[in-house]
Design an enzyme around this catalytic site. Structure first.
Site, mmCIF file in Angstrom:
data_model
loop_
_atom_site.group_PDB
_atom_site.id
_atom_site.type_symbol
_atom_site.label_atom_id
_atom_site.label_comp_id
_atom_site.label_asym_id
_atom_site.label_seq_id
_atom_site.Cartn_x
_atom_site.Cartn_y
_atom_site.Cartn_z
ATOM 1 N N PRO A 1 0.641 -1.291 0.000
ATOM 2 C CA PRO A 1 0.000 0.000 0.000
ATOM 3 C C PRO A 1 0.659 1.326 0.000
ATOM 4 O O PRO A 1 -0.056 2.258 0.044
ATOM 5 C CB PRO A 1 -0.804 -0.038 1.262
ATOM 6 C CG PRO A 1 -0.081 -0.945 2.110
ATOM 7 C CD PRO A 1 0.753 -1.809 1.251
ATOM 8 N N GLU A 2 1.873 1.595 -0.067
ATOM 9 C CA GLU A 2 2.277 3.009 -0.080
ATOM 10 C C GLU A 2 2.484 3.457 -1.529
ATOM 11 O O GLU A 2 2.344 2.638 -2.441
ATOM 12 C CB GLU A 2 3.504 3.203 0.818
ATOM 13 C CG GLU A 2 3.200 2.730 2.235
ATOM 14 C CD GLU A 2 4.254 2.991 3.275
ATOM 15 O OE1 GLU A 2 5.084 3.895 3.083
ATOM 16 O OE2 GLU A 2 4.258 2.289 4.291
ATOM 17 N N LYS B 1 -1.407 7.521 -3.296
ATOM 18 C CA LYS B 1 -1.899 6.204 -2.908
ATOM 19 C C LYS B 1 -3.167 5.782 -3.628
ATOM 20 O O LYS B 1 -4.007 5.075 -3.060
ATOM 21 C CB LYS B 1 -2.114 6.172 -1.386
ATOM 22 C CG LYS B 1 -0.883 5.634 -0.633
ATOM 23 C CD LYS B 1 -1.137 5.502 0.852
ATOM 24 C CE LYS B 1 -0.243 6.384 1.659
ATOM 25 N NZ LYS B 1 -0.460 6.231 3.106
#
Length: 417
Positions: free
Chosen positions: A2-3, A54
């Site tokens: 996720p980043e 993101k």
DNA sequence: CGTCCACGTCTAC
DNA sequence: TAGACCTGGACGG
């Protein structure tokens, strides 16, 4: 995964895997997902992706048809549709054959091939979300990797925003200003500059120019930058080989993109390159404490003045739901830190806890050796810088000194006072 | 077996 | 500023 770097790598993955592939039919959603249905269907369409901070945007583009009338009658799309996706804590894309669909494939796009293949948005925890006909979320700022100039200008021109009253480590997670920075990146970035995580953000950021003077400089050697010693105010001496905090919010994520792999994804085979890249997050010998939002902050050295007194933790939550009324015994755990000292000088040490054995929650190297960090003392010794790729991997097993070293020094703790 | 932890938002008292 | 939202891997007993 996720980043920012992982989201971007995911967009590259989609473009690479789906290049030349023709998709067909409706977009399908898993039964269990609470996200909206994607009202798109087309006899033949293509898929491309882009990322911003993101978020990832998929664009479904219908291919030309010989008979527009037929298409319209069949309720097919003739216009492209964008789907904006956020990955939550566990989202990622995978392109597989139909019989190899990953578990938790919540949104699926089917190819027109005969053993058909499927592009899936996989998300075990389902914290991820998507919006059909979506646009980049309006309250998220410019991408730290690909909109560097505007990202930088926005931060520098909004320092009076109360959002910057908080500790720098918490502000770095504010997506309105740092779209793409996440928990491991904030640790790595602050570590590189030796900035205590719980120092007021404004103090660290004020004085930075909206234009990155570093940008047009060559490899930049020891450009030590003057310092207008002229009394008052700030002296800009930023820059060095590394750059200031805002620049690192751009370059550090790009390093992950350049590692290739998949970034943070313990399950992946090429995860070892990423682990070798980490210098602070989850690294043995580093300290960690929960920030004001209960997120673990990894750092080295001084936590800074705004460190949580009693390390909060949203843990200690659900306590037995039995019935017994009396159970406000609810939390305890890490409150173990001694209470000693108290007023006067804020000596930390009670707040920081050094990993005793193995830190839970930080993925171990599956099968391979763990990363060892210099536990004894912190290296202050200048090593040979050797940037470049992390191709090496392996890094010899028993090497006790394979850890993070490479202190650049030069913290530039400006601020007045 | 149970507890703790995880790359992130969201909304509700 | 707490929970809520989820699954699953690593550990501890």
């Amino acid at each position: 995964m996720p980043e920012g770097p992982e989201l971007h790598l995911a967009s590259l993955y989609v473009n690479k895997m789906c290049a030349g592939v023709v998709f067909t039919g409706p977009v399908r959603k898993s039964e269990v997902s609470k996200n909206p249905d994607v009202p798109f269907t087309c006899e033949a369409y293509r898929i491309t992706a882009t990322s911003r901070g993101k978020e990832v945007k998929l664009t479904l583009t219908p291919m030309k048809s010989d008979d527009p009338k037929e298409r319209v009658k069949a309720g097919q799309a003739d216009q492209p549709m964008d789907i904006v996706i956020r990955f939550g804590m566990s989202g990622y894309f995978r392109f597989t054959t139909e019989d190899e669909l990953p578990k938790h494939a919540h949104l699926r796009f089917y190819s027109k091939e005969t053993p058909c293949r499927v592009l899936s948005f996989v998300d075990a925890r389902r914290f991820g979300s998507w919006q059909p006909n979506g646009t980049w979320q309006s309250d998220r700022g410019p991408c730290i990797m690909f909109e560097y100039k505007s990202f930088r200008e926005k931060v520098v021109s909004h320092l009076s925003d109360r959002a910057f009253d908080k500790p720098i480590c918490e502000v770095l997670l504010n997506q309105k200003y740092f779209n793409g920075i996440g928990n491991y990146l904030r640790a790595e970035i602050l570590f590189r500059l030796n900035i205590p995580p719980f120092v007021p953000a404004r103090t660290v950021l004020e004085g930075l120019e909206s234009e990155d003077l570093c940008e047009n400089e060559k490899p930049v050697k020891n450009e030590t930058t003057d310092t207008k010693t002229s009394d008052g105010a700030k002296q800009k001496r930023v820059k060095g080989e590394t750059g200031d905090l805002l620049r690192l919010c751009h370059t550090v994520p790009l390093e992950v993109v350049n590692l290739g792999g998949k970034g943070y994804d313990p399950q992946k085979t090429d995860y070892s390159d990423f682990k070798a890249w980490l210098q602070c997050y989850c690294v043995d010998g580093m300290k960690s404490i929960g920030d004001h939002n209960g997120r673990t902050m990894w750092f080295k050295g001084d936590p800074g003045p705004m460190a949580p007194k009693d390390s909060k933790s949203p843990k200690a939550k659900k306590r037995a739901k039995k019935e017994d009324g009396h159970d406000y015994y609810t939390d305890k755990k890490k409150v173990a830190s001694k209470r000693s000292e108290s007023t006067s000088k804020k000596k930390q040490e009670s707040v920081t806890k050094i990993p005793k054995k193995e830190k839970k929650g930080c993925p171990k190297e599956a099968g391979t050796k763990r990363r060892k960090a210099v536990k004894s003392r912190e290296v202050t010794e200048p090593q040979h810088e050797k940037r470049s790729t992390a191709r090496k991997r392996k890094s010899s097993s028993a090497e006790p000194t394979a850890g993070p070293q490479r202190r650049r020094g030069r913290v530039t703790r400006q601020n007045s006072k």
